[in-house]
Motif scaffolding. Structure first.
Motif, PDB file in Angstrom:
ATOM      1  N   ILE A  44      30.761  -5.954  61.934  1.00 46.76           N
ATOM      2  CA  ILE A  44      29.360  -6.184  62.297  1.00 46.76           C
ATOM      3  C   ILE A  44      28.446  -5.907  61.107  1.00 46.76           C
ATOM      4  O   ILE A  44      27.493  -6.646  60.851  1.00 46.76           O
ATOM      5  CB  ILE A  44      28.973  -5.321  63.519  1.00 46.76           C
ATOM      6  N   PHE A  45      28.740  -4.858  60.353  1.00 45.83           N
ATOM      7  CA  PHE A  45      27.938  -4.526  59.178  1.00 45.83           C
ATOM      8  C   PHE A  45      27.979  -5.648  58.147  1.00 45.83           C
ATOM      9  O   PHE A  45      26.944  -6.088  57.639  1.00 45.83           O
ATOM     10  CB  PHE A  45      28.446  -3.213  58.571  1.00 45.83           C
ATOM     11  N   VAL A  46      29.174  -6.150  57.850  1.00 42.51           N
ATOM     12  CA  VAL A  46      29.320  -7.209  56.845  1.00 42.51           C
ATOM     13  C   VAL A  46      28.656  -8.503  57.319  1.00 42.51           C
ATOM     14  O   VAL A  46      27.945  -9.167  56.552  1.00 42.51           O
ATOM     15  CB  VAL A  46      30.813  -7.433  56.510  1.00 42.51           C
ATOM     16  N   LEU A  47      28.862  -8.875  58.577  1.00 39.88           N
ATOM     17  CA  LEU A  47      28.235 -10.090  59.101  1.00 39.88           C
ATOM     18  C   LEU A  47      26.712  -9.987  59.096  1.00 39.88           C
ATOM     19  O   LEU A  47      26.018 -10.951  58.781  1.00 39.88           O
ATOM     20  CB  LEU A  47      28.741 -10.386  60.512  1.00 39.88           C
ATOM     21  N   SER A  48      26.187  -8.811  59.422  1.00 37.30           N
ATOM     22  CA  SER A  48      24.737  -8.629  59.402  1.00 37.30           C
ATOM     23  C   SER A  48      24.192  -8.764  57.992  1.00 37.30           C
ATOM     24  O   SER A  48      23.128  -9.363  57.784  1.00 37.30           O
ATOM     25  CB  SER A  48      24.373  -7.253  59.965  1.00 37.30           C
ATOM     26  N   LEU A  49      24.907  -8.240  57.008  1.00 32.79           N
ATOM     27  CA  LEU A  49      24.468  -8.391  55.622  1.00 32.79           C
ATOM     28  C   LEU A  49      24.499  -9.846  55.183  1.00 32.79           C
ATOM     29  O   LEU A  49      23.583 -10.316  54.500  1.00 32.79           O
ATOM     30  CB  LEU A  49      25.347  -7.554  54.692  1.00 32.79           C
ATOM     31  N   ILE A  50      25.537 -10.565  55.575  1.00 28.56           N
ATOM     32  CA  ILE A  50      25.642 -11.986  55.199  1.00 28.56           C
ATOM     33  C   ILE A  50      24.482 -12.774  55.792  1.00 28.56           C
ATOM     34  O   ILE A  50      23.834 -13.561  55.102  1.00 28.56           O
ATOM     35  CB  ILE A  50      27.003 -12.566  55.641  1.00 28.56           C
ATOM     36  N   PHE A  51      24.191 -12.571  57.074  1.00 34.29           N
ATOM     37  CA  PHE A  51      23.100 -13.306  57.701  1.00 34.29           C
ATOM     38  C   PHE A  51      21.748 -12.885  57.142  1.00 34.29           C
ATOM     39  O   PHE A  51      20.835 -13.697  57.054  1.00 34.29           O
ATOM     40  CB  PHE A  51      23.123 -13.139  59.217  1.00 34.29           C
ATOM     41  N   LEU A  52      21.608 -11.640  56.754  1.00 32.24           N
ATOM     42  CA  LEU A  52      20.355 -11.180  56.177  1.00 32.24           C
ATOM     43  C   LEU A  52      20.117 -11.817  54.812  1.00 32.24           C
ATOM     44  O   LEU A  52      19.000 -12.221  54.490  1.00 32.24           O
ATOM     45  CB  LEU A  52      20.370  -9.655  56.045  1.00 32.24           C
ATOM     46  N   LEU A  53      21.158 -11.944  54.014  1.00 27.74           N
ATOM     47  CA  LEU A  53      21.019 -12.507  52.685  1.00 27.74           C
ATOM     48  C   LEU A  53      20.882 -14.028  52.703  1.00 27.74           C
ATOM     49  O   LEU A  53      20.350 -14.605  51.753  1.00 27.74           O
ATOM     50  CB  LEU A  53      22.208 -12.101  51.813  1.00 27.74           C
ATOM     51  N   ARG A  54      21.355 -14.681  53.758  1.00 29.74           N
ATOM     52  CA  ARG A  54      21.279 -16.140  53.841  1.00 29.74           C
ATOM     53  C   ARG A  54      20.050 -16.619  54.607  1.00 29.74           C
ATOM     54  O   ARG A  54      19.940 -17.787  54.922  1.00 29.74           O
ATOM     55  CB  ARG A  54      22.522 -16.692  54.515  1.00 29.74           C
ATOM     56  N   ARG A  55      19.136 -15.734  54.913  1.00 28.83           N
ATOM     57  CA  ARG A  55      17.962 -16.102  55.686  1.00 28.83           C
ATOM     58  C   ARG A  55      17.123 -17.128  54.930  1.00 28.83           C
ATOM     59  O   ARG A  55      16.914 -17.025  53.739  1.00 28.83           O
ATOM     60  CB  ARG A  55      17.117 -14.866  55.976  1.00 28.83           C
ATOM     61  N   ARG A  56      16.657 -18.108  55.638  1.00 32.33           N
ATOM     62  CA  ARG A  56      15.855 -19.176  55.039  1.00 32.33           C
ATOM     63  C   ARG A  56      14.444 -18.668  54.780  1.00 32.33           C
ATOM     64  O   ARG A  56      13.896 -17.882  55.529  1.00 32.33           O
ATOM     65  CB  ARG A  56      15.757 -20.356  55.987  1.00 32.33           C
ATOM     66  N   SER A  57      13.849 -19.170  53.722  1.00 30.31           N
ATOM     67  CA  SER A  57      12.439 -18.917  53.482  1.00 30.31           C
ATOM     68  C   SER A  57      11.747 -20.256  53.258  1.00 30.31           C
ATOM     69  O   SER A  57      12.280 -21.146  52.614  1.00 30.31           O
ATOM     70  CB  SER A  57      12.246 -18.000  52.276  1.00 30.31           C
ATOM     71  N   VAL A  58      10.563 -20.384  53.812  1.00 31.57           N
ATOM     72  CA  VAL A  58       9.816 -21.633  53.735  1.00 31.57           C
ATOM     73  C   VAL A  58       8.441 -21.322  53.154  1.00 31.57           C
ATOM     74  O   VAL A  58       7.753 -20.419  53.603  1.00 31.57           O
ATOM     75  CB  VAL A  58       9.673 -22.277  55.133  1.00 31.57           C
ATOM     76  N   ASP A  59       8.063 -22.080  52.124  1.00 32.67           N
ATOM     77  CA  ASP A  59       6.734 -21.975  51.536  1.00 32.67           C
ATOM     78  C   ASP A  59       5.903 -23.141  52.035  1.00 32.67           C
ATOM     79  O   ASP A  59       6.322 -24.292  51.965  1.00 32.67           O
ATOM     80  CB  ASP A  59       6.797 -22.027  50.010  1.00 32.67           C
ATOM     81  N   SER A  60       4.723 -22.848  52.536  1.00 32.87           N
ATOM     82  CA  SER A  60       3.845 -23.895  53.036  1.00 32.87           C
ATOM     83  C   SER A  60       2.510 -23.798  52.309  1.00 32.87           C
ATOM     84  O   SER A  60       1.927 -22.731  52.220  1.00 32.87           O
ATOM     85  CB  SER A  60       3.646 -23.731  54.540  1.00 32.87           C
ATOM     86  N   THR A  61       2.032 -24.941  51.785  1.00 38.12           N
ATOM     87  CA  THR A  61       0.778 -24.993  51.055  1.00 38.12           C
ATOM     88  C   THR A  61      -0.116 -26.045  51.694  1.00 38.12           C
ATOM     89  O   THR A  61       0.319 -27.164  51.950  1.00 38.12           O
ATOM     90  CB  THR A  61       1.019 -25.364  49.575  1.00 38.12           C
ATOM     91  N   THR A  62      -1.361 -25.672  51.960  1.00 31.36           N
ATOM     92  CA  THR A  62      -2.338 -26.607  52.510  1.00 31.36           C
ATOM     93  C   THR A  62      -3.503 -26.691  51.535  1.00 31.36           C
ATOM     94  O   THR A  62      -4.049 -25.681  51.129  1.00 31.36           O
ATOM     95  CB  THR A  62      -2.834 -26.135  53.888  1.00 31.36           C
TER      96      THR A  62
END
Length: 87
Positions: A44-62
Motif C-alpha cells: 500500500i505504501f509503494v502504490l500510494s507513492l507511485i500514484f502520488l508521483l504520477r498525479r496529473r497537473s494542468v495549467d490553465s491560462t485565460t
C-alpha cells in the motif's frame, strides 16, 4: 488508503510478528498474520507513492483582449496538460 495506512499496517504487522508471544491454541499464528500485514502495508505504501508521483497537473491560462478592428472583447483560453493520464 494512503501512505499513513501503509505505514500503520506495517507497524502493526511488525509488532505482531516480532513482539507478541501469545499462543492461541493453534487457531491462528500471529507471526504469519504479522508478516502478511507487513507485506500489505509495504504494498500500500509503494502504490500510494507511485500514484502520488504520477498525479496529473494542468495549467490553465485565460487572456482577455480587445480586438482593434471592431472593438469586441476576445477571450482566449489555453489548457496545458503536464504528464500522462492515470489509466
Amino acid at each position: 488508503m494512503g501512505i499513513g495506512s501503509g505505514i500503520a499496517l506495517f507497524v502493526i504487522g511488525a509488532i505482531l510478528a516480532f513482539a507478541v508471544d501469545l499462543d492461541l491454541g493453534g487457531v491462528a499464528d500471529l507471526t504469519v498474520i504479522g508478516y502478511i500485514l507487513m507485506a500489505a502495508g509495504a504494498l500500500i505504501f509503494v502504490l500510494s507513492l507511485i500514484f502520488l508521483l504520477r498525479r496529473r497537473s494542468v495549467d490553465s491560462t485565460t487572456r482577455t483582449t480587445v480586438d482593434p478592428a471592431n472593438g469586441e472583447r476576445v477571450t482566449t483560453r489555453r489548457t496545458r496538460d503536464n504528464g500522462d493520464p492515470i489509466v
